[in-house]
Design a protein around this motif. Structure first.
Motif, mmCIF file in Angstrom:
data_model
loop_
_atom_site.group_PDB
_atom_site.id
_atom_site.type_symbol
_atom_site.label_atom_id
_atom_site.label_comp_id
_atom_site.label_asym_id
_atom_site.label_seq_id
_atom_site.Cartn_x
_atom_site.Cartn_y
_atom_site.Cartn_z
ATOM 1 N N ILE A 69 -45.417 3.868 -18.323
ATOM 2 C CA ILE A 69 -44.066 3.641 -18.847
ATOM 3 C C ILE A 69 -43.187 3.026 -17.766
ATOM 4 C CG2 ILE A 69 -41.976 4.755 -19.740
ATOM 5 C CD1 ILE A 69 -43.926 6.891 -20.974
ATOM 6 N N ALA A 70 -43.261 3.568 -16.542
ATOM 7 C CA ALA A 70 -42.446 3.060 -15.436
ATOM 8 C C ALA A 70 -42.762 1.589 -15.158
ATOM 9 C CB ALA A 70 -42.670 3.903 -14.181
ATOM 10 N N ALA A 71 -44.038 1.253 -15.132
ATOM 11 C CA ALA A 71 -44.435 -0.134 -14.853
ATOM 12 C C ALA A 71 -43.977 -1.075 -15.966
ATOM 13 C CB ALA A 71 -45.947 -0.218 -14.686
ATOM 14 N N ASP A 72 -44.066 -0.611 -17.217
ATOM 15 C CA ASP A 72 -43.690 -1.453 -18.355
ATOM 16 C C ASP A 72 -42.187 -1.576 -18.547
ATOM 17 O OD1 ASP A 72 -46.369 -1.813 -18.897
ATOM 18 O OD2 ASP A 72 -46.418 -0.399 -20.575
ATOM 19 N N ARG A 73 -41.437 -0.530 -18.198
ATOM 20 C CA ARG A 73 -40.015 -0.470 -18.548
ATOM 21 C C ARG A 73 -39.064 -0.533 -17.356
ATOM 22 N NH1 ARG A 73 -39.124 -1.736 -23.432
ATOM 23 N NH2 ARG A 73 -37.193 -0.574 -23.308
ATOM 24 N N ALA A 74 -39.594 -0.707 -16.149
ATOM 25 C CA ALA A 74 -38.718 -0.760 -14.970
ATOM 26 C C ALA A 74 -37.770 -1.956 -15.074
ATOM 27 C CB ALA A 74 -39.549 -0.871 -13.695
ATOM 28 N N PRO A 75 -36.492 -1.743 -14.785
ATOM 29 C CA PRO A 75 -35.541 -2.865 -14.804
ATOM 30 C C PRO A 75 -35.949 -3.925 -13.783
ATOM 31 C CG PRO A 75 -34.386 -0.757 -14.626
ATOM 32 C CD PRO A 75 -35.849 -0.479 -14.449
ATOM 33 N N PHE A 76 -35.520 -5.154 -14.011
ATOM 34 C CA PHE A 76 -35.797 -6.237 -13.071
ATOM 35 C C PHE A 76 -35.303 -5.836 -11.687
ATOM 36 C CE2 PHE A 76 -34.331 -9.990 -10.757
ATOM 37 C CZ PHE A 76 -35.536 -10.667 -10.645
ATOM 38 N N GLY A 77 -36.145 -6.042 -10.690
ATOM 39 C CA GLY A 77 -35.762 -5.739 -9.317
ATOM 40 C C GLY A 77 -36.108 -4.333 -8.867
ATOM 41 N N VAL A 78 -36.718 -3.533 -9.739
ATOM 42 C CA VAL A 78 -37.130 -2.184 -9.370
ATOM 43 C C VAL A 78 -38.652 -2.158 -9.266
ATOM 44 C CG1 VAL A 78 -37.195 0.241 -10.074
ATOM 45 C CG2 VAL A 78 -35.141 -1.126 -10.489
ATOM 46 N N LEU A 93 -40.734 7.549 -7.104
ATOM 47 C CA LEU A 93 -40.138 6.917 -5.931
ATOM 48 C C LEU A 93 -40.109 5.418 -6.182
ATOM 49 C CD1 LEU A 93 -42.062 8.823 -3.088
ATOM 50 C CD2 LEU A 93 -39.968 9.492 -4.278
ATOM 51 N N VAL A 94 -38.940 4.784 -5.954
ATOM 52 C CA VAL A 94 -38.803 3.359 -6.237
ATOM 53 C C VAL A 94 -38.132 2.629 -5.081
ATOM 54 C CG1 VAL A 94 -38.668 3.726 -8.742
ATOM 55 C CG2 VAL A 94 -36.557 3.565 -7.398
ATOM 56 N N SER A 95 -38.330 1.326 -5.086
ATOM 57 C CA SER A 95 -37.642 0.399 -4.201
ATOM 58 C C SER A 95 -36.819 -0.510 -5.111
ATOM 59 C CB SER A 95 -38.676 -0.417 -3.423
ATOM 60 O OG SER A 95 -38.071 -1.465 -2.725
ATOM 61 N N VAL A 96 -35.572 -0.813 -4.703
ATOM 62 C CA VAL A 96 -34.729 -1.685 -5.514
ATOM 63 C C VAL A 96 -34.425 -2.975 -4.772
ATOM 64 C CG1 VAL A 96 -33.674 0.196 -6.836
ATOM 65 C CG2 VAL A 96 -32.576 -0.607 -4.752
ATOM 66 N N ARG A 97 -34.237 -4.034 -5.537
ATOM 67 C CA ARG A 97 -33.897 -5.343 -4.982
ATOM 68 C C ARG A 97 -32.490 -5.290 -4.408
ATOM 69 N NH1 ARG A 97 -31.130 -9.480 -7.138
ATOM 70 N NH2 ARG A 97 -31.174 -8.537 -9.189
ATOM 71 N N PHE A 98 -32.310 -5.928 -3.269
ATOM 72 C CA PHE A 98 -30.990 -6.033 -2.655
ATOM 73 C C PHE A 98 -30.015 -6.646 -3.659
ATOM 74 C CE2 PHE A 98 -27.917 -8.705 -0.340
ATOM 75 C CZ PHE A 98 -27.232 -7.694 0.317
ATOM 76 N N ILE A 101 -27.322 -2.320 -8.207
ATOM 77 C CA ILE A 101 -26.665 -1.026 -8.062
ATOM 78 C C ILE A 101 -27.773 0.014 -8.202
ATOM 79 C CG2 ILE A 101 -24.951 0.546 -9.007
ATOM 80 C CD1 ILE A 101 -23.468 -1.993 -10.007
ATOM 81 N N ALA A 102 -28.150 0.597 -7.073
ATOM 82 C CA ALA A 102 -29.324 1.466 -7.016
ATOM 83 C C ALA A 102 -29.235 2.642 -7.985
ATOM 84 C CB ALA A 102 -29.550 1.956 -5.587
ATOM 85 N N ASP A 103 -28.091 3.316 -8.010
ATOM 86 C CA ASP A 103 -27.953 4.477 -8.893
ATOM 87 C C ASP A 103 -28.127 4.103 -10.355
ATOM 88 O OD1 ASP A 103 -27.512 6.087 -6.714
ATOM 89 O OD2 ASP A 103 -25.347 6.200 -6.981
ATOM 90 N N ALA A 104 -27.554 2.989 -10.755
ATOM 91 C CA ALA A 104 -27.658 2.553 -12.156
ATOM 92 C C ALA A 104 -29.089 2.176 -12.505
ATOM 93 C CB ALA A 104 -26.715 1.380 -12.416
ATOM 94 N N VAL A 134 -35.032 -0.569 -0.089
ATOM 95 C CA VAL A 134 -34.404 -1.775 -0.619
ATOM 96 C C VAL A 134 -35.262 -2.946 -0.180
ATOM 97 C CG1 VAL A 134 -32.351 -3.246 -0.512
ATOM 98 C CG2 VAL A 134 -32.095 -0.781 -0.465
ATOM 99 N N HIS A 135 -35.560 -3.870 -1.095
ATOM 100 C CA HIS A 135 -36.350 -5.045 -0.736
ATOM 101 C C HIS A 135 -35.509 -6.301 -1.003
ATOM 102 C CE1 HIS A 135 -37.439 -4.258 -5.009
ATOM 103 N NE2 HIS A 135 -37.370 -5.562 -5.111
ATOM 104 N N PRO A 136 -35.840 -7.409 -0.301
ATOM 105 C CA PRO A 136 -35.004 -8.596 -0.402
ATOM 106 C C PRO A 136 -35.095 -9.356 -1.716
ATOM 107 C CG PRO A 136 -36.816 -8.993 1.089
ATOM 108 C CD PRO A 136 -36.881 -7.552 0.691
#
Length: 137
Positions: A69-78, A93-98, A101-104, A134-136
Motif C-alpha cells: 500500500i505504501a509503495a502504491d499510494r505514497a505521495p510524489f516525493g515520498v 520510515l520515509v524520506s521526503v523530497r526537499f 511539507i514533511a508533516d503533510a 530529506v532527499h534532493p
C-alpha cells in the motif's frame, strides 16, 4: 524553483545543509523496535474479528500488505525506507523530497496505509509514519 532545476543549487538548500550538521534524535527506541521486529521474523499475529469468528493474520502478512500500500499510494516525493509491524502497530520510515511539507506528506501516507489496511483486513490499524530523511529530488 524552476521545474527540472537542480535543487542543490537552490539557495534554500543551504538551510537543509545547516540542519544536516545537527543530529535530529530518532524517537527513543524506534530503530531498535523496527530491527527487532525484522529479526524476530514476525512470529506474532494480528487478530481480525469477523461475524463467523476471529481470524489471526501473521504480522508478516500485515507488514507486506502495508509495504505494498505504501509503495502504491505514497505521495510524489515520498520514498519508503522501511516498514515494520510491532505489537500490531505499523511503523513506516520515509524520506521526503526537499520542498515538500514533511508533516503533510507523512500524514497523507499514514491515512492511505490505514485506509488500505482497513479495506483489506476490516480492522482499524494504528499506523505511524516517521520522516527520517530529506532527499534532493
Amino acid at each position: 524553483m524552476a521545474e527540472g532545476a537542480d535543487p542543490e543549487r537552490d539557495p534554500r538548500w543551504d538551510a537543509v545543509r545547516a540542519a544536516a550538521r545537527h543530529r535530529v534524535p530518532t524517537p527513543p527506541g524506534l530503530v531498535e523496535r523496527v530491527l527487532r521486529a525484522v529479526a524476530r521474523g514476525r512470529r506474532t499475529a494480528v487478530e481480525v474479528p469477523g461475524e463467523a469468528g476471529g481470524l489471526r493474520v501473521a504480522e508478516g502478512v500485515v507488514d507486506r500488505l502495508a509495504r505494498t500500500i505504501a509503495a502504491d499510494r505514497a505521495p510524489f516525493g515520498v520514498r519508503i525506507s522501511a516498514v515494520a509491524v510491532e505489537g500490531g502497530v505499523v511503523q513506516v520510515l520515509v524520506s521526503v523530497r526537499f520542498g515538500l511539507i514533511a508533516d503533510a506528506a507523512a500524514e497523507a501516507l499514514r491515512r492511505e496505509i490505514a485506509a488500505g489496511l482497513s479495506r483489506h483486513l476490516g480492522i482499524a490499524a494504528v499506523v505511524n509514519v516517521h520522516v527520517v530523511d530529506v532527499h534532493p529530488g
